[in-house]
Design a protein around this motif. Structure first.
Motif, mmCIF file in Angstrom:
data_model
loop_
_atom_site.group_PDB
_atom_site.id
_atom_site.type_symbol
_atom_site.label_atom_id
_atom_site.label_comp_id
_atom_site.label_asym_id
_atom_site.label_seq_id
_atom_site.Cartn_x
_atom_site.Cartn_y
_atom_site.Cartn_z
ATOM 1 N N LEU A 260 0.810 -1.221 0.000
ATOM 2 C CA LEU A 260 0.000 0.000 0.000
ATOM 3 C C LEU A 260 0.843 1.270 0.000
ATOM 4 O O LEU A 260 0.340 2.348 -0.322
ATOM 5 N N ASN A 261 2.124 1.132 0.323
ATOM 6 C CA ASN A 261 3.008 2.297 0.279
ATOM 7 C C ASN A 261 3.184 2.834 -1.139
ATOM 8 O O ASN A 261 3.578 3.992 -1.326
ATOM 9 N N LEU A 262 2.880 1.978 -2.132
ATOM 10 C CA LEU A 262 2.962 2.445 -3.526
ATOM 11 C C LEU A 262 2.053 3.647 -3.744
ATOM 12 O O LEU A 262 2.383 4.573 -4.483
ATOM 13 N N PHE A 263 0.889 3.629 -3.090
ATOM 14 C CA PHE A 263 -0.084 4.700 -3.297
ATOM 15 C C PHE A 263 0.322 5.988 -2.574
ATOM 16 O O PHE A 263 -0.285 7.032 -2.787
ATOM 17 N N LEU A 264 1.348 5.902 -1.710
ATOM 18 C CA LEU A 264 1.866 7.105 -1.074
ATOM 19 C C LEU A 264 2.814 7.851 -2.008
ATOM 20 O O LEU A 264 3.184 8.996 -1.739
ATOM 21 N N LEU A 265 3.219 7.196 -3.105
ATOM 22 C CA LEU A 265 4.017 7.864 -4.125
ATOM 23 C C LEU A 265 3.077 8.733 -4.948
ATOM 24 O O LEU A 265 2.278 8.241 -5.734
ATOM 25 N N ALA A 266 3.156 10.034 -4.733
ATOM 26 C CA ALA A 266 2.215 10.952 -5.392
ATOM 27 C C ALA A 266 2.208 10.824 -6.914
ATOM 28 O O ALA A 266 1.139 10.790 -7.530
ATOM 29 N N PRO A 267 3.368 10.732 -7.581
ATOM 30 C CA PRO A 267 3.342 10.589 -9.042
ATOM 31 C C PRO A 267 2.632 9.318 -9.488
ATOM 32 O O PRO A 267 1.917 9.315 -10.495
ATOM 33 N N PHE A 268 2.807 8.227 -8.729
ATOM 34 C CA PHE A 268 2.163 6.947 -9.044
ATOM 35 C C PHE A 268 0.643 7.089 -8.971
ATOM 36 O O PHE A 268 -0.075 6.762 -9.919
ATOM 37 N N SER A 269 0.143 7.610 -7.849
ATOM 38 C CA SER A 269 -1.307 7.729 -7.660
ATOM 39 C C SER A 269 -1.918 8.742 -8.616
ATOM 40 O O SER A 269 -3.008 8.521 -9.163
ATOM 41 N N ALA A 270 -1.230 9.859 -8.831
ATOM 42 C CA ALA A 270 -1.758 10.894 -9.731
ATOM 43 C C ALA A 270 -1.856 10.371 -11.159
ATOM 44 O O ALA A 270 -2.824 10.643 -11.875
ATOM 45 N N THR A 271 -0.852 9.602 -11.579
ATOM 46 C CA THR A 271 -0.866 9.069 -12.945
ATOM 47 C C THR A 271 -1.959 8.013 -13.103
ATOM 48 O O THR A 271 -2.611 7.937 -14.150
ATOM 49 N N LEU A 272 -2.182 7.205 -12.071
ATOM 50 C CA LEU A 272 -3.303 6.256 -12.112
ATOM 51 C C LEU A 272 -4.626 6.996 -12.292
ATOM 52 O O LEU A 272 -5.494 6.573 -13.058
ATOM 53 N N LEU A 273 -4.776 8.115 -11.570
ATOM 54 C CA LEU A 273 -5.993 8.927 -11.695
ATOM 55 C C LEU A 273 -6.125 9.469 -13.113
ATOM 56 O O LEU A 273 -7.218 9.473 -13.687
#
Length: 501
Positions: A260-273
């Motif tokens: 779940l720490n992957l989703f704390l990577l802002a670029p990762f989560s923003a790009t998924l969005l």
């Protein structure tokens, strides 16, 4: 810092080998469309069984993408890919010679499970094979082109096979291609897996599958019926509850299925969005584009399909050119620019219904598809490169699940909004809930009355089309602001400084 090793001939040949399962899996999601009437005539499935023949592949594939991505990280991506290819070939042969609807449904389900092992493995192997940022971006662009090409070729190839052979040929064609892959794969692909010996948590895998399946099925059901029935809402809530307990379990256990720490990577989560929203707009609005071509401009299916070719062609060119553009403009800039192109296309589409301009529609769909191709191609690259190489498999599964959700949500949400606007603006029970129903119902009326009713239905559809396009513009604009803010906060010395190795 050690110099990054550039990919050589073996890696590029390996990419060509990976194109084989990528093309097949994407093609298999659409190749059955034209075969359905023949399958119905020969196997005589019920209405429910007929839906499951097409749906079970997408449901099981979508529900298992993250699980299989994680499994590939644990046991080896090449190993999982080989196992999946064998299973896909066997399931395809069973489907080709199925003697009953139940047998075909079971075979299609097995194909979906096998397909879920193939897609994350191909993307994560690319992450492992190409360490140079620019080479990896080009490789991802080629992969994205193969995937989109397979999706578009599915109906065309299915039509050709059905013209010359029996219905089972649309499934049997996968067998020789997979056999070729099984010969070439071991020669040109290397094994990659996470260091260590982490256990695979079956309870988490079951929770994730159950939660995703419930949500995907409920969204698809809402999209098909264009109304939120109690059973659909119940499934949606149940799926959300199961995923809540899944997340709680991931925080407690030593070897979680998803870090779940992957989703704390802002670029990762923003790009998924960004990826989810791009597919949301593209899939949802294209539902209206197809109806506009056939039921407003009154084109037959073949002519309507031909007018979508320019957008498809420009989409493929955009996939291939995205890495080159990113070298000069920067990857973040191109992703945002792609989303802006989508927004421009949507604004143009909102003007099409009142304008009845075919060429405006075609130009708008070109912008929509080209923008989506740019955003998705570089978005995939950013998601995969934003995480450690050891987590590339699960990252690939998460990306593919987000795009599956985006497409399903777009059709369900935008389709439902469009239907509600259509019904409210029509004020006539005779015209049904959709323009397609109005076309069918008007055929049973006297000529003059039928013409008036259908013209009224077309006007209501045009109004709904315009409002839906503008609604999508608002959603996309908000997402662009959010994603853009995250990207601006990244330190970017050069166009590729935001990569995480």
């Amino acid at each position: 810092m050690e110099p990054i090793t550039k990919a050589g001939r073996t890696e590029w040949i390996g990419l060509a080998v990976l194109a084989l399962p990528t093309l097949l899996v994407s093609m298999d999601a659409t190749v059955t469309y034209l075969a359905i009437p023949t399958i119905s005539a020969i196997l005589k499935p019920s209405a429910s069984e007929l839906l499951w023949i097409t749906d079970i592949y997408i449901f099981l594939e979508g529900g298992l993408l993250i699980t299989m991505g994680t499994l590939g990280d644990r046991i080896g991506r090449k190993k999982l890919l080989i196992y999946g290819a064998v299973a896909f070939a066997i399931a395809s042969a069973i489907a080709a010679f199925a003697s009953s609807a139940h047998m075909l449904i079971a075979a299609r389900g097995l194909m979906g499970i096998a397909g879920a092992t193939l897609l994350p493995s191909t993307v994560s192997l690319i992450r492992s094979m190409f360490h140079d940022n620019r080479q990896r971006a080009v490789a991802i662009g080629i992969w994205t082109t193969c995937f989109s090409t397979g999706t578009m070729l599915g109906p065309l190839l299915g039509g050709l096979l059905l013209h010359y052979f029996w219905w089972g040929s649309v499934f049997l064609i996968s067998v020789p291609v997979m056999l070729l892959f099984l010969v070439m794969g071991p020669l040109f692909l290397r094994e990659y897996k996470s260091p260590g010996h982490e256990k695979f948590d079956l309870v988490s895998a079951f929770q994730l599958l159950a939660g995703i399946l419930a949500i995907i099925y409920s969204i698809k059901r809402i999209g098909e019926r264009l109304v939120a029935e109690p059973i659909s809402i119940s499934l949606l809530v149940a799926g959300a509850v199961v995923l809540y307990f899944f997340i709680k379990r991931q925080r407690k256990i030593t070897n979680p299925l998803i870090d779940l720490n992957l989703f704390l990577l802002a670029p990762f989560s923003a790009t998924l969005l960004a990826l989810l929203c791009s597919l949301f707009c593209w899939s949802g609005v294209y539902l209206f584009v197809a109806q506009y071509l056939q039921l407003v401009l009154m084109f037959d299916a073949q002519k309507a399909g031909l007018w979508t070719v320019p957008a498809a062609a420009l989409g493929m060119i955009s996939c291939l050119s995205a890495p080159l553009i990113a070298r000069f403009a920067g990857r973040n800039t191109v992703i945002i620019s792609g989303m802006i192109l989508i927004m421009m296309g949507l604004i143009m589409l909102s003007q099409v219904p009142g304008n009845t301009g075919l060429f405006l529609l075609v130009f708008a769909t070109i912008l929509l598809t080209a923008g989506c191709s740019l955003a998705v191609t570089l978005g995939v690259d950013k998601v995969i490169s934003s995480v450690p190489a050891s987590r590339a498999g699960v990252a690939a599964g998460i990306y593919e699940t987000s795009t599956t959700f985006g497409s399903a949500l777009g059709i369900a949400v935008l389709g439902s909004i469009g239907t509600a606007i259509y019904r409210n603006s029509l004020h006539s029970e005779q015209a049904g809930n959709t323009l397609g129903q109005a076309s069918t119902l008007s055929a049973s009326l006297p000529a003059g009355q039928a013409k008036d009713l259908f013209q009224l239905a077309q006007a209501s559809f045009n109004y709904a089309f315009a409002i839906v396009a503008l609604f999508a513009v608002v959603i996309l604009f908000i997402v662009i602001l959010v994603v853009g803010r995250v990207y601006r906060s990244e330190r970017s010395i050069s166009p590729y400084a935001d990569y995480v190795e």
